[in-house]
Design an enzyme around this catalytic site. Structure first.
Site, mmCIF file in Angstrom:
data_model
loop_
_atom_site.group_PDB
_atom_site.id
_atom_site.type_symbol
_atom_site.label_atom_id
_atom_site.label_comp_id
_atom_site.label_asym_id
_atom_site.label_seq_id
_atom_site.Cartn_x
_atom_site.Cartn_y
_atom_site.Cartn_z
ATOM 1 N N GLY A 1 28.243 -35.076 74.790
ATOM 2 C CA GLY A 1 28.317 -35.045 73.741
ATOM 3 C C GLY A 1 27.990 -34.741 72.422
ATOM 4 C CB ALA A 3 30.532 -29.259 74.479
ATOM 5 C CG ASP A 113 21.091 -31.915 78.380
ATOM 6 O OD1 ASP A 113 20.337 -32.698 78.777
ATOM 7 O OD2 ASP A 113 21.826 -31.744 77.613
#
Length: 257
Positions: A1, A3, A113
């Protein structure tokens, strides 16, 4: 979401690279590029044998992108799609990733992340940690992006990151790393739901599903390691990723006849 990824050739050097071009919504923020450059410089300084290196960063018509080492292989997410991995394979893959994560933390860089799709497996089996700082770069972007996207993946997000804490520490990555280990050991993530909000809510408020309730063959010592790794309170987790992996290794050895 955040890149779009391209495989490309760096013509002057004759090498294949990966280009990660960040979301066009960043164009709405006139000050983002300067902040992106500062963040990219920090990430590009990371030099570890299991962190995918950043070769360059720039923008095309105002749209920022990173040029990174191209890893020809698969992801940990795809490798564990058929269920739990053998303990020896978990240790082989996660020990160097733990070292990479701790190294970055010593440099003052959070990942934000950690998840199986951000752990790449080269053709020779070497694991690589990628996308360091990408969530941070996104967090520096426009309010439109922040409002439309969750900065972090719901299944792996720490409670404090889910609550929107502005003072995240290395413990947030260690929680996500613990979720990855939990998934590799049990074959599933601890919290699921019909919506991202439901999953995030579970990370914050719901008790951790006992690993042995999913697979009774998991040793109690291994279960104890996973429970500690996924404590709601950051201070109660393992202090480093290496400490978590060593605790898991010790738990496995304690279970040997």
């Amino acid at each position: 979401g955040m890149a779009t990824i391209y495989r490309a050739t760096q013509q002057r050097l004759g090498r294949v690279v990966a280009i990660k071009m960040l979301h066009p919504v960043f164009l709405q923020d006139t000050t983002f590029l300067a902040r992106f450059e500062r963040e990219a410089q920090i990430v590009a300084r990371l030099d570890h044998p299991h962190i995918v290196p950043v070769y360059d960063f720039s923008d095309y018509n105002g749209q920022p992108y990173l040029v990174m080492k191209y890893i020809d292989g698969t992801t940990l997410k795809m490798a564990q799609a058929d269920g739990p991995l053998p303990p020896a394979e978990i240790l082989r893959l996660l020990t160097p990733i733990a070292d990479a994560l701790d190294y970055a933390h010593r440099q003052g860089v959070l990942h934000r992340d950690i998840k199986p799709s951000n752990i790449l497996l080269a053709g020779d089996g070497t694991p690589w940690l990628t996308d360091f700082g990408l969530a941070r770069m996104a967090a520096l972007g426009s309010s439109t992006l922040s409002g439309d996207m969750m900065l972090g993946t719901p299944h792996y997000i720490s409670p404090e990151q889910a609550l929107g804490s502005q003072n995240l520490t290395a413990a947030t990555d260690l929680y996500s790393f613990g979720v990855v280990l939990y998934e590799l050991v049990t074959g599933r993530v601890p919290f699921t739901g019909d919506t991202p909000y439901a999953i995030v809510h579970a990370h914050i408020y719901d008790p951790l599903p006992a690993p042995r309730s999913i697979n009774p063959n998991i040793a109690p010592a291994v279960e104890a390691v996973l429970v500690k790794a996924l404590s709601k309170e950051p201070a109660q987790r393992y202090p480093t990723a290496a400490a978590l992996i060593e605790a898991y290794r010790a738990a496995l050895n304690a279970n040997q006849p």
